[in-house]
Design an enzyme around this catalytic site. Sequence first.
Site, mmCIF file in Angstrom:
data_model
loop_
_atom_site.group_PDB
_atom_site.id
_atom_site.type_symbol
_atom_site.label_atom_id
_atom_site.label_comp_id
_atom_site.label_asym_id
_atom_site.label_seq_id
_atom_site.Cartn_x
_atom_site.Cartn_y
_atom_site.Cartn_z
ATOM 1 N N GLY A 1 0.834 -1.003 0.059
ATOM 2 C CA GLY A 1 -0.118 -0.115 0.229
ATOM 3 C C GLY A 1 0.725 1.389 -0.018
ATOM 4 O O GLY A 1 2.086 1.199 0.652
ATOM 5 N N ARG B 1 0.454 -5.167 -4.674
ATOM 6 C CA ARG B 1 0.760 -6.106 -3.511
ATOM 7 C C ARG B 1 1.270 -7.313 -4.226
ATOM 8 O O ARG B 1 0.864 -8.449 -3.769
ATOM 9 C CB ARG B 1 -0.470 -6.309 -2.956
ATOM 10 C CG ARG B 1 -0.906 -4.990 -2.148
ATOM 11 C CD ARG B 1 -2.158 -5.310 -1.008
ATOM 12 N NE ARG B 1 -2.523 -4.106 -0.391
ATOM 13 C CZ ARG B 1 -1.910 -3.537 0.629
ATOM 14 N NH1 ARG B 1 -0.906 -4.270 1.231
ATOM 15 N NH2 ARG B 1 -2.482 -2.457 1.166
ATOM 16 N N ASP C 1 5.614 -4.986 6.024
ATOM 17 C CA ASP C 1 6.120 -6.573 6.177
ATOM 18 C C ASP C 1 6.088 -7.315 4.996
ATOM 19 O O ASP C 1 6.969 -8.237 4.719
ATOM 20 C CB ASP C 1 5.381 -6.814 7.371
ATOM 21 C CG ASP C 1 3.621 -6.661 7.468
ATOM 22 O OD1 ASP C 1 3.317 -6.011 6.398
ATOM 23 O OD2 ASP C 1 3.045 -7.596 7.887
ATOM 24 N N THR D 1 4.794 2.096 6.179
ATOM 25 C CA THR D 1 3.401 1.777 6.281
ATOM 26 C C THR D 1 2.557 2.655 7.132
ATOM 27 O O THR D 1 3.138 3.033 8.398
ATOM 28 C CB THR D 1 3.144 0.394 6.624
ATOM 29 O OG1 THR D 1 1.837 0.185 7.047
ATOM 30 C CG2 THR D 1 4.028 0.010 7.869
ATOM 31 N N ASP E 1 0.406 1.848 9.031
ATOM 32 C CA ASP E 1 -0.140 1.212 10.363
ATOM 33 C C ASP E 1 1.285 1.234 11.322
ATOM 34 O O ASP E 1 0.805 0.789 12.384
ATOM 35 C CB ASP E 1 -0.115 -0.379 9.934
ATOM 36 C CG ASP E 1 -1.432 -0.639 8.991
ATOM 37 O OD1 ASP E 1 -2.257 0.501 8.823
ATOM 38 O OD2 ASP E 1 -1.752 -1.788 8.646
ATOM 39 N N ASP F 1 3.660 -0.736 12.057
ATOM 40 C CA ASP F 1 3.684 -1.922 12.691
ATOM 41 C C ASP F 1 4.895 -2.771 12.223
ATOM 42 O O ASP F 1 4.982 -3.978 12.684
ATOM 43 C CB ASP F 1 2.289 -2.807 12.458
ATOM 44 C CG ASP F 1 2.197 -3.046 11.146
ATOM 45 O OD1 ASP F 1 2.717 -2.527 10.262
ATOM 46 O OD2 ASP F 1 1.129 -3.633 10.858
ATOM 47 N N ARG G 1 -4.643 -2.766 10.503
ATOM 48 C CA ARG G 1 -4.689 -4.243 10.221
ATOM 49 C C ARG G 1 -4.726 -4.717 11.689
ATOM 50 O O ARG G 1 -5.721 -5.416 12.244
ATOM 51 C CB ARG G 1 -4.181 -4.775 9.388
ATOM 52 C CG ARG G 1 -4.709 -6.032 8.850
ATOM 53 C CD ARG G 1 -3.513 -6.753 8.118
ATOM 54 N NE ARG G 1 -2.972 -5.814 6.889
ATOM 55 C CZ ARG G 1 -3.709 -5.890 5.799
ATOM 56 N NH1 ARG G 1 -4.711 -6.642 5.510
ATOM 57 N NH2 ARG G 1 -3.168 -5.298 4.593
HETATM 58 O O1 F6P Z 1 -1.201 -2.228 4.770
HETATM 59 C C1 F6P Z 1 -1.405 -0.807 4.881
HETATM 60 C C2 F6P Z 1 -2.892 -0.725 4.863
HETATM 61 O O2 F6P Z 1 -3.123 0.698 4.834
HETATM 62 C C3 F6P Z 1 -3.832 -1.232 5.954
HETATM 63 O O3 F6P Z 1 -3.949 -0.401 7.063
HETATM 64 C C4 F6P Z 1 -5.029 -1.485 5.214
HETATM 65 O O4 F6P Z 1 -5.851 -2.442 5.844
HETATM 66 C C5 F6P Z 1 -4.662 -1.930 3.697
HETATM 67 O O5 F6P Z 1 -3.307 -0.977 3.514
HETATM 68 C C6 F6P Z 1 -5.660 -1.358 2.617
HETATM 69 O O6 F6P Z 1 -5.113 -1.842 1.431
HETATM 70 P P1 F6P Z 1 -5.519 -1.389 0.115
HETATM 71 O O7 F6P Z 1 -4.809 -0.318 -0.605
HETATM 72 O O8 F6P Z 1 -5.454 -2.761 -0.722
HETATM 73 O O9 F6P Z 1 -6.780 -1.085 0.085
#
Ligand code: F6P
Length: 359
Positions: free
Chosen positions: A10, A72, A103, A125, A127, A129, A171
Amino acid sequence: MRIGVLTGGGDCPGLNAAIRAAAYRAWMFGDEVWGIREGWAGLLGDGKLAVLTPDDISGILPLGGTVLGSSRTNPARDEGEMRQVEDNLRARGIEALVTIGGDDTLSVSAKLSARGVAVVGIPKTIDNDVPHTDYCIGFDSAVDIVGEALDRLHTTAESHRRVMVVEVMGRDAGWLALTGGIGGGADLIIIPEEPIAIGQVVHHVQHRMQWRQFSIIVVAEGATVDGLESASMAGDVDQFGHPRLATRGIGTRLAEAIEERMGVEARVTVLGHVQRGGTPSIFDRVLATRMGTTAVEHIHDGKTGVMMALQGNDIAPVPFADVLGHNRTVDRRFFRMARAFATTEAAELFAQPGHGHEG
Ligand code: F6P
């Protein structure tokens, strides 16, 4: 030397600052820099990659997103794809990689590194994390967006005496909800690490409405509220096997439950990808610049197979092996500190008649 740079997973604010920093530092060493498009997807098939020039990089420091694109894509699921990645690097004479990701991207970096490819990772990220780094690129910018949203929601919540449920990303870890919630003055913060029961949320809102007649609840998209019916997420997973949490709708279900059980008006705001877009904060730009330059220096020192981490005020290398397999969840002391402001106990205390006014 030829160095490849990619951004995976992301996106978030600050990726361009990291790409720019790695490229500038590499050019100072006399290197050739290759931009790999759309994460690992750019190293599959015939490859989508090209030499970067200073003109490609100039002016990108304050831009959100990534000029390289992201995806991804997970080549580690398939031995054939891992070989395509290696073949594409070999065919262009790329001797080392700087990978900017969370990660998932770092886990592929670790596998490539174990196969003999020189890789240095940079954590990003919203997040926040990734283990062993105090901050990931993008988190600081995203927290500012959460804080600003809460400031705006406060005024309208108070005017209409409503409960505002704000769903933020996160997440497995509640850093964004907790930090944004504290900075933006939420009165209840619900994070994945600390499940709560719907009865407790109702209890909280009752006391909070008694005292202030409005409430701001921040909930992380990955949090669990016991007693709320779970929307089905079957089959809705990405290439790394993570459920797509936005479809889970925790914020909406929480707001509906509060209305049904309490008869007060509740509204939900899902901040979603707004948190990932736009201009990076100065903190993120500087962090990305420090990590990008240091990553290239590590490649030149032959110290690869590591991730750049912010530890205190230092940028330090952490072996991939130490980073993988777990998330950095919120610091319990930080969560406990927030109990004075954003919990059921605080709401109960302030709802007592005369509390804090007459001494
Ligand atoms: O991994 C980072 C993140 O922003 C998470 O917080 C979230 O769940 C996810 O990406 C959303 O991903 P996408 O861009 O596939 O909607």
